[in-house]
Design a protein around this motif. Structure first.
Motif, PDB file in Angstrom:
ATOM      1  N   GLU A   1       0.810  -1.191  -0.007  1.00  0.00           N
ATOM      2  CA  GLU A   1       0.111  -0.096  -0.171  1.00  0.00           C
ATOM      3  C   GLU A   1       0.685   1.254  -0.018  1.00  0.00           C
ATOM      4  N   LYS A   2       0.257   2.339  -0.199  1.00  0.00           N
ATOM      5  CA  LYS A   2       0.773   3.707  -0.331  1.00  0.00           C
ATOM      6  C   LYS A   2       2.098   3.760  -1.233  1.00  0.00           C
ATOM      7  N   VAL A   3       1.913   3.192  -2.321  1.00  0.00           N
ATOM      8  CA  VAL A   3       3.162   2.861  -3.055  1.00  0.00           C
ATOM      9  C   VAL A   3       3.520   4.075  -3.905  1.00  0.00           C
ATOM     10  N   ARG A   4       4.713   4.725  -3.693  1.00  0.00           N
ATOM     11  CA  ARG A   4       5.194   5.900  -4.136  1.00  0.00           C
ATOM     12  C   ARG A   4       6.286   5.682  -5.210  1.00  0.00           C
ATOM     13  N   ILE A   5       6.349   5.607  -6.325  1.00  0.00           N
ATOM     14  CA  ILE A   5       7.355   5.703  -7.391  1.00  0.00           C
ATOM     15  C   ILE A   5       7.938   6.864  -7.818  1.00  0.00           C
ATOM     16  N   VAL A   6       9.219   7.104  -7.709  1.00  0.00           N
ATOM     17  CA  VAL A   6       9.919   8.454  -8.073  1.00  0.00           C
ATOM     18  C   VAL A   6      10.944   8.095  -9.005  1.00  0.00           C
ATOM     19  N   ASN A   7      10.814   8.907 -10.224  1.00  0.00           N
ATOM     20  CA  ASN A   7      11.527   8.639 -11.345  1.00  0.00           C
ATOM     21  C   ASN A   7      12.210  10.136 -11.895  1.00  0.00           C
ATOM     22  N   PRO A   8      13.756  10.333 -11.356  1.00  0.00           N
ATOM     23  CA  PRO A   8      14.256  11.471 -11.590  1.00  0.00           C
ATOM     24  C   PRO A   8      14.277  11.573 -13.210  1.00  0.00           C
TER      25      PRO A   8
ATOM     26  N   ASP B   1      12.589  20.493  -8.395  1.00  0.00           N
ATOM     27  CA  ASP B   1      13.676  21.059  -7.549  1.00  0.00           C
ATOM     28  C   ASP B   1      14.328  19.403  -7.306  1.00  0.00           C
ATOM     29  N   GLY B   2      14.279  18.704  -8.485  1.00  0.00           N
ATOM     30  CA  GLY B   2      15.175  17.358  -8.066  1.00  0.00           C
ATOM     31  C   GLY B   2      14.465  16.381  -7.222  1.00  0.00           C
ATOM     32  N   GLY B   3      13.144  16.638  -6.966  1.00  0.00           N
ATOM     33  CA  GLY B   3      12.373  15.468  -6.125  1.00  0.00           C
ATOM     34  C   GLY B   3      12.412  15.764  -4.963  1.00  0.00           C
ATOM     35  N   LYS B   4      12.715  17.181  -4.167  1.00  0.00           N
ATOM     36  CA  LYS B   4      12.419  17.443  -2.986  1.00  0.00           C
ATOM     37  C   LYS B   4      10.843  17.733  -2.659  1.00  0.00           C
ATOM     38  N   HIS B   5      10.283  18.368  -3.570  1.00  0.00           N
ATOM     39  CA  HIS B   5       8.740  18.652  -3.586  1.00  0.00           C
ATOM     40  C   HIS B   5       8.172  18.075  -4.802  1.00  0.00           C
ATOM     41  N   PHE B   6       6.922  17.458  -4.695  1.00  0.00           N
ATOM     42  CA  PHE B   6       6.070  17.247  -5.843  1.00  0.00           C
ATOM     43  C   PHE B   6       4.630  17.791  -5.808  1.00  0.00           C
ATOM     44  N   ALA B   7       4.266  18.202  -6.877  1.00  0.00           N
ATOM     45  CA  ALA B   7       2.880  18.791  -6.988  1.00  0.00           C
ATOM     46  C   ALA B   7       2.273  18.623  -8.118  1.00  0.00           C
ATOM     47  N   ALA B   8       0.894  18.593  -8.608  1.00  0.00           N
ATOM     48  CA  ALA B   8       0.127  18.426  -9.758  1.00  0.00           C
ATOM     49  C   ALA B   8       0.653  19.607 -10.605  1.00  0.00           C
ATOM     50  N   PRO B   9       0.541  19.400 -11.705  1.00  0.00           N
ATOM     51  CA  PRO B   9       0.968  20.639 -12.950  1.00  0.00           C
ATOM     52  C   PRO B   9       0.126  21.767 -12.582  1.00  0.00           C
ATOM     53  N   LYS B  10      -0.929  21.991 -11.981  1.00  0.00           N
ATOM     54  CA  LYS B  10      -1.812  23.194 -11.958  1.00  0.00           C
ATOM     55  C   LYS B  10      -1.392  23.673 -10.415  1.00  0.00           C
TER      56      LYS B  10
END
Lengths: 173, 334
Positions: free
Chosen positions: A88-95, A120-129
Motif C-alpha cells: 500500500e501507499k506505493v510511491r514511485i519516483v523517477n528522476p 527541484d530535483g524531487g524534494k517537492h512534488f505537486a500536480a501541474p496546476k
C-alpha cells in the motif's frame, strides 16, 4: 531504521538479516531488490519501424539502442509485488535525466494513480496546476513541462502477486 | 587636343547590402539562439535512468524503499549537414565578368565534429551558369561575410565542430555569351560520416545519418543595364578653326541604359587637354553651375593635376529606359 530492521528480520532471507546485524551503522535505508518482496524495473524504449515475419513494416516500441538528439525515449517502469500480501501507499519516483526533456502529458499508469511532478530535483512534488516557478520579479508562473525534473506516481495498493506499470516519455536534448 | 575621361562606378545596391547585413545579423542571432537552445547531447554520452519505490506492506506502518535497475543507453552520433543560400536576391552579373560572388552558410547540426566536403553543382542546361573550371569555392576565413581573396581561402573540405557553421562563397567568372537571364548553380555538401552497419548496441556509439547530404542553389541574374558615355567638343571661332585664344566647350554625357537598376558612386574625371587651359567658373552639371573648389557641390577642378572631377552619385531608374547626366566646361587654347 529499527522498524526496517524488524521487517528484514521477520520477512526476508537469513542472509539479509545477517547483513543488517553485522553492519548496523552502515545499513542502507534502501533495500536491494533481491532482498525485497517487491521488484521494480525500468526500461528505455524507442519507436522504430520493424518488419513482421510476413515482411510488413510496423512501428513498434523496442529497446532503445539507437538514440540521437531529438529522439523520443519512452521509459516503462514495472512494479511486481511478489509478496503474499498487498502493498500500500506505493510511491514511485523517477528522476528525469538532465539530458532529457519531459514530454507534456506523457506520464501514465496502468491502473488508477496520482501523478505529480517536481522542479527541484524531487524534494517537492505537486500536480501541474499547483507547480509554480518564482520569477525574478517576484511573481509566480506555472512550471512548464520541460522544467520538470522528476515524476512521481502514487498508487493506493498493488494486490499480492500482481504487477503494474507506470511510464513517461522524454526527448533527448 | 584630346581629353581622357574616366568614369568609375560601383555596381551594387547599397540598400540591398544594408538589408543583407541586417538579415545576416538576424540570422546569426537565430543561429546562436538555435545553438544555445538546441545543442544536441554529445555522441557517447551515457543516459541513465533508475527509479525509487516506497511502499508499506499491508498492515504494517513501516515504509520500505527499494531501487530499480539502472537502464543506460549511449547517445549515438548523428550526422546532419545543411547548406543555405544567403544572398537575399539574385546576384547581378554581366557577361564575361570575373569574381562574381554567391554566399552560402554551411552548418553542422550533428552532435559531433564533421569534415564536410563541398562540391560545385553546375547547371549544365544553362549557358549562363559558370562552368566548373570558372568556379572557385572559398571559406569566409575572417568571418566578415564579405569575399576577400587576400583573407579568405579556397576550400573543398570544411572542418566544422558540433553546432558550428561557416560562410562559403562561390566565386565565378561569368560566361561571355549567355543565352538566358538567370543561372541556377549551387554547392553540394556531404558529411564525412557513414551509417554504422550491423546490430545495434545500446552501449556503443553508432552513427546515424539524418541528413548526410544537402544542396543549396544560388542565382546569378544577367545585368540588363549599363553605363554609356560620350564626349564632344564645340569650337567657338568664326571660321570653325582652332587658334590661340579660341574657346572650346567640352561636353561629357553619361547615360544609364537598359532595364531597371542602379549604378552607384559614378564619378567622372577628365584631364584638361595639353595646350589648353581651363576657364575658371565654367563647370556645369545638367546646366547648373558648379564651383571649382572641392567643396559641398558635386564638381571641382584640380589645377595641380589639371583635372575636372564630378561626382554623379547614383544613376538609377525604376523602369527600363535611359537616365542621363551631362557635364560641360570650357577651355582656352594657349
Amino acid at each position: 531504521m529499527k522498524q526496517m530492521t524488524k521487517i528484514l528480520l521477520a520477512g526476508l532471507l537469513a542472509g539479509a538479516s545477517l547483513h543488517a546485524e553485522s553492519e548496523p551503522v552502515a545499513k542502507p535505508e534502501t533495500t536491494k531488490q533481491s532482498q525485497s518482496p517487491v521488484e521494480v524495473t525500468t526500461r528505455s524504449l524507442q519507436l522504430k519501424t520493424v518488419k513482421t515475419p510476413k515482411g510488413k513494416k510496423v512501428k513498434k516500441w523496442v529497446r532503445a539502442t539507437e538514440v540521437v538528439p531529438g529522439d523520443t525515449v519512452r521509459y516503462v517502469n514495472t512494479v511486481r509485488n511478489r509478496s503474499g500480501q498487498n502493498i500500500e501507499k506505493v510511491r514511485i519516483v523517477n528522476p528525469i535525466n538532465p539530458h532529457l526533456i519531459y514530454l507534456a502529458r506523457s506520464a501514465k499508469c496502468a491502473g488508477g494513480c496520482t501523478i505529480r511532478f517536481s522542479i527541484d530535483g524531487g524534494k517537492h512534488f505537486a500536480a501541474p496546476k499547483e507547480l509554480f516557478v518564482k520569477m525574478k520579479n517576484g511573481k509566480k508562473r506555472l512550471a512548464l513541462p520541460k522544467e520538470y525534473n522528476a515524476v512521481e506516481w502514487v498508487i493506493d495498493a498493488i494486490p499480492a502477486g500482481e504487477s503494474t506499470t507506470v511510464e513517461f516519455k522524454a526527448r533527448l536534448k | 587636343m584630346t581629353g581622357r575621361s574616366i568614369i568609375t562606378g560601383r555596381r551594387k545596391r547599397d540598400s540591398t547590402k544594408s538589408k543583407v547585413k541586417c538579415w545576416i545579423f538576424v540570422f546569426s542571432l537565430l543561429v546562436l539562439w538555435s545553438s544555445a537552445e538546441g545543442a544536441g547531447t554529445a555522441a557517447g554520452t551515457a543516459v541513465s535512468n533508475s527509479v525509487t519505490i516506497r511502499f508499506q506492506i499491508a498492515g504494517s506502518a513501516a515504509t520500505q524503499t527499494i531501487e530499480s535497475n539502472t537502464d543506460t543507453f549511449v547517445v549515438d552520433r548523428v550526422a546532419d549537414v545543411r547548406i543555405d543560400w544567403m544572398d537575399t536576391a539574385p546576384v547581378e552579373a554581366g557577361p564575361g565578368e570575373s569574381d562574381r560572388v554567391l554566399r552560402f552558410l554551411v552548418s553542422n547540426l550533428g552532435n559531433g565534429d564533421d569534415n564536410v566536403s563541398l562540391s560545385y553543382e553546375h547547371n549544365t542546361t544553362d549557358s549562363f551558369s559558370p562552368p566548373p573550371q570558372n568556379v572557385r569555392l572559398y571559406r569566409d576565413s575572417d568571418g566578415d561575410g564579405v569575399f576577400d581573396p587576400s583573407s579568405d581561402s579556397q576550400v573543398s573540405l570544411l572542418p566544422l565542430a558540433e553546432d558550428a557553421n561557416a560562410t562559403v562563397f562561390i566565386v565565378a567568372d561569368i560566361p561571355s555569351n549567355p543565352d538566358s537571364n538567370l543561372s541556377r548553380d549551387g554547392i553540394r555538401v556531404a558529411s564525412s560520416w557513414t551509417a554504422t552497419a550491423g546490430p545495434e548496441d545500446p552501449q556503443a556509439v553508432d552513427v546515424v545519418v539524418r541528413r548526410g547530404e544537402d544542396l543549396a542553389e544560388g542565382i546569378y541574374r544577367l545585368r540588363d543595364y549599363h553605363l554609356e558615355s560620350y564626349k564632344s567638343a564645340t569650337i567657338h571661332s568664326s571660321d570653325g578653326q582652332v587658334h590661340t585664344g579660341t574657346r572650346i566647350t567640352y561636353t561629357i554625357g553619361v547615360t544609364l541604359k537598359g532595364g531597371a537598376g542602379a549604378i552607384h558612386n559614378v564619378i567622372v574625371s577628365d584631364t584638361i587637354p595639353t595646350g589648353t587651359e581651363y576657364l575658371p567658373g565654367t563647370l556645369t552639371l545638367d546646366g547648373t553651375a558648379l564651383s571649382d573648389a572641392a567643396d559641398g557641390d558635386a564638381g571641382s577642378y584640380d589645377s595641380a593635376q589639371r583635372l575636372i572631377r564630378v561626382d554623379l552619385g547614383t544613376l538609377s531608374q525604376s523602369a527600363p529606359g535611359e537616365t542621363s547626366r551631362e557635364i560641360a566646361f570650357e577651355v582656352k587654347v594657349q
